[in-house]
Design a protein around this motif. Structure first.
Motif, PDB file in Angstrom:
ATOM      1  N   UNK A  73       0.823  -1.209   0.000  1.00 63.04           N
ATOM      2  CA  UNK A  73       0.000   0.000   0.000  1.00 63.04           C
ATOM      3  C   UNK A  73       0.857   1.259   0.000  1.00 63.04           C
ATOM      4  N   UNK A  74       2.015   1.180   0.654  1.00 67.50           N
ATOM      5  CA  UNK A  74       2.917   2.330   0.741  1.00 67.50           C
ATOM      6  C   UNK A  74       3.745   2.529  -0.510  1.00 67.50           C
ATOM      7  N   UNK A  75       3.708   1.562  -1.417  1.00 66.76           N
ATOM      8  CA  UNK A  75       4.535   1.642  -2.613  1.00 66.76           C
ATOM      9  C   UNK A  75       5.942   1.152  -2.388  1.00 66.76           C
ATOM     10  N   UNK A  76       6.124   0.353  -1.327  1.00 69.48           N
ATOM     11  CA  UNK A  76       7.444  -0.209  -1.021  1.00 69.48           C
ATOM     12  C   UNK A  76       7.962   0.259   0.315  1.00 69.48           C
ATOM     13  N   UNK A  77       9.048  -0.363   0.765  1.00 70.39           N
ATOM     14  CA  UNK A  77       9.677   0.025   2.029  1.00 70.39           C
ATOM     15  C   UNK A  77      10.075   1.485   1.959  1.00 70.39           C
ATOM     16  N   UNK A  80       4.863   5.776   3.082  1.00 66.88           N
ATOM     17  CA  UNK A  80       4.082   6.246   4.232  1.00 66.88           C
ATOM     18  C   UNK A  80       2.619   5.838   4.091  1.00 66.88           C
ATOM     19  N   UNK A  81       2.042   5.399   5.212  1.00 63.59           N
ATOM     20  CA  UNK A  81       0.625   5.042   5.259  1.00 63.59           C
ATOM     21  C   UNK A  81      -0.001   5.761   6.445  1.00 63.59           C
ATOM     22  N   UNK A  82      -1.055   6.526   6.198  1.00 62.17           N
ATOM     23  CA  UNK A  82      -1.777   7.190   7.286  1.00 62.17           C
ATOM     24  C   UNK A  82      -2.734   6.199   7.940  1.00 62.17           C
ATOM     25  N   UNK A 102       9.034  -1.852   7.452  1.00 63.94           N
ATOM     26  CA  UNK A 102       9.834  -0.680   7.140  1.00 63.94           C
ATOM     27  C   UNK A 102       9.004   0.427   6.515  1.00 63.94           C
ATOM     28  N   UNK A 103       7.726   0.489   6.907  1.00 63.34           N
ATOM     29  CA  UNK A 103       6.795   1.501   6.424  1.00 63.34           C
ATOM     30  C   UNK A 103       6.589   2.535   7.529  1.00 63.34           C
ATOM     31  N   UNK A 104       6.516   3.797   7.165  1.00 68.97           N
ATOM     32  CA  UNK A 104       6.282   4.861   8.143  1.00 68.97           C
ATOM     33  C   UNK A 104       4.785   5.072   8.325  1.00 68.97           C
ATOM     34  N   UNK A 105       4.299   4.910   9.555  1.00 71.80           N
ATOM     35  CA  UNK A 105       2.899   5.203   9.836  1.00 71.80           C
ATOM     36  C   UNK A 105       2.737   6.689  10.136  1.00 71.80           C
ATOM     37  N   UNK A 125       2.230  13.416   2.391  1.00 67.43           N
ATOM     38  CA  UNK A 125       1.894  12.620   1.197  1.00 67.43           C
ATOM     39  C   UNK A 125       1.886  11.119   1.446  1.00 67.43           C
ATOM     40  N   UNK A 126       1.008  10.623   2.344  1.00 68.98           N
ATOM     41  CA  UNK A 126       0.891   9.168   2.503  1.00 68.98           C
ATOM     42  C   UNK A 126       0.308   8.539   1.248  1.00 68.98           C
ATOM     43  N   UNK A 127       0.639   7.275   1.019  1.00 69.08           N
ATOM     44  CA  UNK A 127       0.188   6.586  -0.187  1.00 69.08           C
ATOM     45  C   UNK A 127      -1.161   5.904  -0.007  1.00 69.08           C
ATOM     46  N   UNK A 128      -1.619   5.745   1.229  1.00 71.21           N
ATOM     47  CA  UNK A 128      -2.905   5.095   1.508  1.00 71.21           C
ATOM     48  C   UNK A 128      -3.315   5.479   2.924  1.00 71.21           C
ATOM     49  N   UNK A 129      -4.584   5.192   3.255  1.00 69.53           N
ATOM     50  CA  UNK A 129      -5.106   5.492   4.592  1.00 69.53           C
ATOM     51  C   UNK A 129      -5.819   4.259   5.129  1.00 69.53           C
ATOM     52  N   UNK A 130      -5.437   3.833   6.328  1.00 65.67           N
ATOM     53  CA  UNK A 130      -6.126   2.748   7.033  1.00 65.67           C
ATOM     54  C   UNK A 130      -7.113   3.402   7.989  1.00 65.67           C
TER      55      UNK A 130
END
Length: 283
Positions: A73-77, A80-82, A102-105, A125-130
């Motif tokens: 979801x983050x586009x790789x290590x 960023x994912x919100x 290795x993803x930044x929350x 600029x997160x790549x996705x949101x949980x």
């Protein structure tokens, strides 16, 4: 051989030697702690929130799959994912999976105003949101402000994305993200302007855990840690030490001191972390 060619050859050899002597990248201390905590998977309860309960063995099975999902979801290590969730077991899983991947929350509390969310998302600029139902408004605002975001990963709803991803087979092999990988980007309070993103690496986070261990007695296997403040903030730092100690963790609503007190009164809690503003309510 000309003097110029000799100098070029010497320079290249010097550079190769310098890079050859560079020390290897330090591994992530958070991943080392997580692997040790989940290696001895058992059916002992690990985390619960009144809706569901997961054993240590459940976390050992689910976290690698969720880590793979967050990395994709983050586009790789390094992506960023919100995350915008109410207090629930899935918040604990999200922290653990992000450490592993290795993803930044980017924690976005569900009560944040839309304007704050949009400003923060434009910066980070997160790549996705949980998000769950409580965080749905924040997720909409975030996706509107970041058109490149892949969309919302739904938690706890019909067609629950989180549960589907938790059952997906993980990769057979993982690369360690390293000590300098970003673990989280936290928002400042914004008292002197728009909130800024504070970057916390795996090494930073581990240093904080060492400080906690010095300041407070670390939890033991017989402890039950009650989470009554937002897992998107300081309480999130308590998750991994409790897991590594084999302690059980109980999650109640953010600021729900009545539920927390009830748990403790029934013998279902031995330790609790509270913000100072909640102390009067609790006592």
């Amino acid at each position: 051989m000309s003097t110029e060619r000799q100098a070029s050859k010497v320079g290249s050899s010097s550079l190769r030697g310098r890079f050859a002597r560079r020390p290897p990248r330090a591994p992530s201390p958070l991943n080392a702690l997580l692997r040790a905590a989940l290696a001895n998977a058992s059916e002992r309860p690990a985390v619960e929130d009144g809706r569901r309960s997961l054993a240590f063995a459940d976390l050992a099975a689910r976290v690698p799959s969720l880590a793979a999902a967050l990395r994709a979801a983050a586009g790789g290590a390094g992506g960023r994912v919100a995350v915008s969730l109410g207090n629930r077991v899935e918040w604990i899983e999200a922290w653990l999976a992000a450490f592993r991947a290795g993803v930044a929350l980017v924690p976005l509390h569900p009560d944040l105003p839309d304007a704050v969310v949009r400003a923060a998302v434009r910066r980070i600029a997160p790549a996705a949101v949980v998000a769950d139902a409580r965080g749905a408004r924040v997720a909409r605002a975030a996706c509107e402000a970041a058109p490149a975001a892949r969309g919302r990963i739904a938690v706890g709803e019909a067609g629950d994305d989180w549960e589907r991803l938790a059952r997906t087979p993980p990769p057979a092999r993982w690369d360690d993200p390293g000590a300098e990988a970003v673990a989280a980007v936290f928002l400042t309070s914004g008292t002197t302007g728009e909130p800024k993103g504070v970057v916390v690496t795996h090494a930073n986070w581990a240093a904080g855990l060492r400080g906690l261990a010095v300041a407070f007695q670390p939890p033991g296997a017989d402890d039950v840690l009650v989470h009554a403040t937002a897992l998107s903030h300081t309480a999130g730092e308590l998750i991994l030490p409790a897991l590594a100690a084999g302690a059980r963790q109980v999650v109640v609503g953010d600021g729900d001191c009545g539920a927390a007190a009830g748990r403790i009164a029934r013998g279902e809690g031995t330790r609790i972390f509270l913000a100072s503003a909640l102390l009067d309510e609790f006592v």
